[in-house]
Design a protein around this motif. Sequence first.
Motif, PDB file in Angstrom:
ATOM      1  N   ASN A 117      22.756   0.212 -38.921  1.00  0.00           N
ATOM      2  CA  ASN A 117      22.102  -0.230 -40.149  1.00  0.00           C
ATOM      3  C   ASN A 117      21.483   0.923 -40.932  1.00  0.00           C
ATOM      4  O   ASN A 117      21.434   0.898 -42.159  1.00  0.00           O
ATOM      5  CB  ASN A 117      21.027  -1.267 -39.831  1.00  0.00           C
ATOM      6  N   SER A 118      21.003   1.957 -40.222  1.00  0.00           N
ATOM      7  CA  SER A 118      20.369   3.074 -40.924  1.00  0.00           C
ATOM      8  C   SER A 118      21.351   3.831 -41.803  1.00  0.00           C
ATOM      9  O   SER A 118      20.944   4.561 -42.718  1.00  0.00           O
ATOM     10  CB  SER A 118      19.718   4.035 -39.921  1.00  0.00           C
ATOM     11  N   ASP A 119      22.659   3.674 -41.548  1.00  0.00           N
ATOM     12  CA  ASP A 119      23.660   4.332 -42.392  1.00  0.00           C
ATOM     13  C   ASP A 119      23.649   3.788 -43.816  1.00  0.00           C
ATOM     14  O   ASP A 119      24.185   4.419 -44.734  1.00  0.00           O
ATOM     15  CB  ASP A 119      25.062   4.159 -41.801  1.00  0.00           C
ATOM     16  N   TYR A 120      23.056   2.603 -44.004  1.00  0.00           N
ATOM     17  CA  TYR A 120      22.996   2.017 -45.340  1.00  0.00           C
ATOM     18  C   TYR A 120      21.848   2.590 -46.170  1.00  0.00           C
ATOM     19  O   TYR A 120      21.789   2.374 -47.382  1.00  0.00           O
ATOM     20  CB  TYR A 120      22.805   0.496 -45.250  1.00  0.00           C
ATOM     21  N   LEU A 121      20.928   3.307 -45.552  1.00  0.00           N
ATOM     22  CA  LEU A 121      19.710   3.692 -46.234  1.00  0.00           C
ATOM     23  C   LEU A 121      19.952   4.691 -47.358  1.00  0.00           C
ATOM     24  O   LEU A 121      19.264   4.677 -48.366  1.00  0.00           O
ATOM     25  CB  LEU A 121      18.700   4.276 -45.234  1.00  0.00           C
ATOM     26  N   GLN A 122      20.914   5.583 -47.190  1.00  0.00           N
ATOM     27  CA  GLN A 122      21.159   6.615 -48.189  1.00  0.00           C
ATOM     28  C   GLN A 122      22.644   6.686 -48.513  1.00  0.00           C
ATOM     29  O   GLN A 122      23.477   6.761 -47.611  1.00  0.00           O
ATOM     30  CB  GLN A 122      20.681   7.972 -47.673  1.00  0.00           C
ATOM     31  N   PRO A 123      23.001   6.658 -49.782  1.00  0.00           N
ATOM     32  CA  PRO A 123      24.417   6.770 -50.128  1.00  0.00           C
ATOM     33  C   PRO A 123      24.938   8.168 -49.823  1.00  0.00           C
ATOM     34  O   PRO A 123      24.188   9.145 -49.817  1.00  0.00           O
ATOM     35  CB  PRO A 123      24.428   6.476 -51.630  1.00  0.00           C
ATOM     36  N   ASP A 124      26.231   8.248 -49.596  1.00  0.00           N
ATOM     37  CA  ASP A 124      26.873   9.547 -49.399  1.00  0.00           C
ATOM     38  C   ASP A 124      27.315  10.160 -50.724  1.00  0.00           C
ATOM     39  O   ASP A 124      27.272  11.382 -50.895  1.00  0.00           O
ATOM     40  CB  ASP A 124      28.087   9.387 -48.473  1.00  0.00           C
ATOM     41  N   ILE A 125      27.742   9.309 -51.648  1.00  0.00           N
ATOM     42  CA  ILE A 125      28.259   9.776 -52.933  1.00  0.00           C
ATOM     43  C   ILE A 125      27.717   8.862 -54.032  1.00  0.00           C
ATOM     44  O   ILE A 125      27.741   7.633 -53.888  1.00  0.00           O
ATOM     45  CB  ILE A 125      29.802   9.759 -52.965  1.00  0.00           C
TER      46      ILE A 125
END
Length: 315
Positions: free
Chosen positions: A212-220
């Motif tokens: 879920n923490s992967d959703y916290l900050q966009p990559d692009i």
Amino acid sequence: MTTVVAVVAGLTGWVAGREPEAPAQLDPGQQLFRLGYLPGPARLVRYDSDHDMQRIFVKGPAGGKPATKQDGASPPPRDWAVEVQMAARGIDIHEEAREYADEGGYRVPGDSVAPVRGRPAFQYETAAGRVLSWKYAPGGWMRVAVFGVDRPDEITRQVAEGIRWETAPLALPFQAVKLPDGAVLRGVAWEWVENGPLIAYSHHLLKPIKKNSDYLQPDIVVGLTTKSLASDRDNETNDVTVSGRAATAADWRKGIGGIYRVGQLPGGCARCVAEVRTPTRRGDAAVGGRKSGLELAASIRLVNGHEDPARWRPL
């Protein structure tokens, strides 16, 4: 301005749909609701979407028009503002408010009040305004906050009762661009200001998304703004050109990311600036760093009629 208010406020005559179910994740590419009532004409509108929450923020002048010197020597009334949030199932829509409840002297979600759309509702008052919330479906909350209005209880309820369910693709004033393989939409953010800047971005994640923490900050992040090319620069920003167009580049740095901006955007908007940001290291690597980031920004094109939100295109 009329068009923007009509698009966001739902004053275009569409038919209300049925009450939604509360999904575990919201579709960030779909607008799930519209507003059928606002306390006056808007001069700022912002829409944000992601997997957990959708948010509309609208702001307008008190009395329906900006104050002038002829209005008197007393300070002009402050602007009114309306914020509506819709959360996915299990998301605490009151999390931020709860952090300041003791300091602000209020309880969250507040006192029980008359139902909203037939569902139990709660309301509390802050120094700035009223907050009304209810479960639009089991496990899913909506929240309406209204500030700077007379009759706040009445206005808050009118906004809540005026919400209309409609699933429609979120649209932006620029055409889709080719992103690195594995990029998926995380969310959309756009802001329109009367006689001010237009800002519109799409936020993307790179697969795999493991937690879920992967959703916290966009990559692009890809988008455009009518802020000048000279804005948002620091000592690490370099002036460059891309195919003869003025541009700036700031290579990826921890905590800041990479920022690649290209001016002179084709399509009839001389002040529009195309922008690619890479907040994460893997996002910058996937884009290809400065050279490819600038090329990606230079590939962004406006839709025909970009100044009219009714003509924007879905992603």
